[in-house]
Scaffold this motif. Structure first.
Motif, short mmCIF file in Angstrom:
data_model
loop_
_atom_site.label_atom_id
_atom_site.label_comp_id
_atom_site.label_asym_id
_atom_site.label_seq_id
_atom_site.Cartn_x
_atom_site.Cartn_y
_atom_site.Cartn_z
N PHE A 195 17.78 31.39 8.91
CA PHE A 195 18.22 30.16 9.57
C PHE A 195 17.08 29.15 9.61
O PHE A 195 17.28 27.96 9.34
N ARG A 196 15.88 29.61 9.96
CA ARG A 196 14.74 28.69 10.02
C ARG A 196 14.40 28.12 8.64
O ARG A 196 14.05 26.94 8.52
N GLU A 197 14.52 28.93 7.63
CA GLU A 197 14.28 28.43 6.27
C GLU A 197 15.31 27.36 5.90
O GLU A 197 14.98 26.35 5.26
N LYS A 198 16.54 27.57 6.28
CA LYS A 198 17.62 26.62 5.96
C LYS A 198 17.30 25.23 6.49
O LYS A 198 17.56 24.22 5.83
N TYR A 199 16.71 25.16 7.69
CA TYR A 199 16.46 23.86 8.32
C TYR A 199 14.98 23.43 8.25
O TYR A 199 14.60 22.44 8.87
N GLY A 200 14.16 24.17 7.52
CA GLY A 200 12.77 23.78 7.34
C GLY A 200 11.93 23.90 8.59
O GLY A 200 11.05 23.07 8.84
#
Length: 392
Positions: A195-200
């Motif tokens: 999830f954190r990767e998805k939103y940078g």
């Protein structure tokens, strides 16, 4: 009894209209479909698409109004002119208006209950548009004075109603709004990194979630975040999640003035399916509002085990249940210090995670519905007694 509920402001739009008051209505209707008690209900909603998404029950009838709730003038006209006729035709005993306003003219036999969510239009009139101020001063105050019973969503709001509108305490019942069950006993372990990767936001983030509008005090939060970056060189970003409400330009101006365009993210309105992911993925949750009737995002974040920094004013300490760090919302230094503690204090984080289930239990849908039904029954008795007294 036959109970009517004016649920016109229930919305499934992917915007601020699907915010706090809409969710309050939705959770109440969902729970009444689980435990309606001995009563029957007629619920006035806005559109067949809304009806199709609601839980059905043989004791509940849904009726769609002809005008979209996004057109306030049309909605108010229906509420004030058409709804009283429907109440008379349907022989409704008790009308619940779950968002601040009831019709001016009701049949003499019909008790009325109004849920008042806050008195921001009296406490902080400058943070509302002129149209909203006019609406509340015209309709909300009169509704509070004419209702058989009032429901407030916090003890703080109950005190405001008593002090600012001079309503006796015995006509007011505090019933906390509920936390949806999706915030309870949910684990997203293994999904957070994705999830954190998805939103940078792989270095973590401080989360605000709510409508972008002046009363939420977001510009002060941005100042505190800028101070935190200068003092401690933190790597976490600031995520300001939520739909645009009104008078929000100053928020974007503040980010540009401080040169934080790469550090402050605006993901927009958050869908139900992603709310838990946002809360549980956050390193800390910040909600420094100047005034709230309750402040359900504070309780939701705590139910997800996330450390919370919020204001020490109005109802927010109630929503914080003794777990949230409460500070002066206008004190940039205090807000920055509390945010740093929320990010770094591992004992605080462990305590929040351990006590998260107790927060969910405190603000349960079952409790909210049971207490609301009790107010319906109390209001009906009061109305009946008043009619007997009038006849005598």
């Amino acid at each position: 009894m036959h109970i009517g509920i004016n649920a016109q402001l229930l919305s499934y739009d992917q915007s601020y209209r699907n915010g706090g008051v809409s969710r309050y209505i939705r959770y109440l209707l969902t729970q009444l479909a689980e435990q309606p008690g001995d009563h029957t209900y007629t619920v006035f909603v806005n559109g067949q698409d809304v009806i199709d998404r609601l839980k059905q029950h043989p004791q509940i009838t849904y009726i769609s109004a002809p005008w979209p709730e996004s057109r306030p003038a049309a909605r108010v006209t229906w509420e004030q002119l058409t709804l009283p006729t429907l109440i008379r035709q349907k022989k409704i005993d008790v009308l619940h208006s779950p968002v601040n306003v009831r019709p001016e003219r009701l049949p003499a036999r019909c008790a009325s209950i109004v849920t008042i969510h806050d008195l921001a239009f009296l406490r902080f009139p400058h943070v509302l548009t002129p149209a909203k101020r006019l609406y509340h001063r015209t309709f909300t105050v009169r509704s509070l004075k004419r209702a058989t019973m009032l429901i407030t969503v916090s003890e703080s709001t109950k005190q405001d109603v008593h002090e600012l509108v001079n309503i006796p305490y015995e006509h007011i019942q505090t019933i906390y709004p509920c936390i949806d069950e999706r915030f309870s006993n949910v684990s997203i372990e293994g999904k957070i990194d994705t999830f954190r990767e998805k939103y940078g936001v792989t270095d973590g983030f401080i989360l605000y979630m709510g409508t972008l509008e002046p009363r939420k005090n977001i510009t002060t939060l941005i100042d505190a975040y800028a101070h935190l970056k200068r003092e401690h060189q933190i790597r976490e970003k600031l995520v300001l999640a939520g739909g645009k409400g009104w008078l929000y330009d100053t928020i974007f101006d503040k980010v540009r003035q401080l040169g934080l365009e790469q550090d402050v993210l605006f993901p927009g309105f958050v869908t139900d399916s992603e709310q838990v992911l946002w809360y549980q993925s956050a390193a800390a949750f910040a909600f420094p509002s100047l005034y709230e009737g309750f402040g359900i995002p504070v309780a939701e974040a705590l139910a997800c085990g996330t450390p919370v920094v919020t204001s020490n004013v109005s109802s927010l300490p109630e929503a914080g249940t003794g777990l949230a760090l409460c500070v002066d919302p206008m004190d940039v230094q205090a807000l920055s210090t509390a945010l740093y503690q929320a990010l770094t204090d591992q004992a605080l984080r462990a305590k929040c995670q351990t006590l998260a289930p107790t927060v969910a239990q405190r603000f349960s849908a079952q409790t909210m519905a049971q207490k609301t039904i009790a107010v319906y029954e109390q209001a009906a008795k009061i109305q009946q007694q008043q009619r007997i007294t009038f006849v005598q």
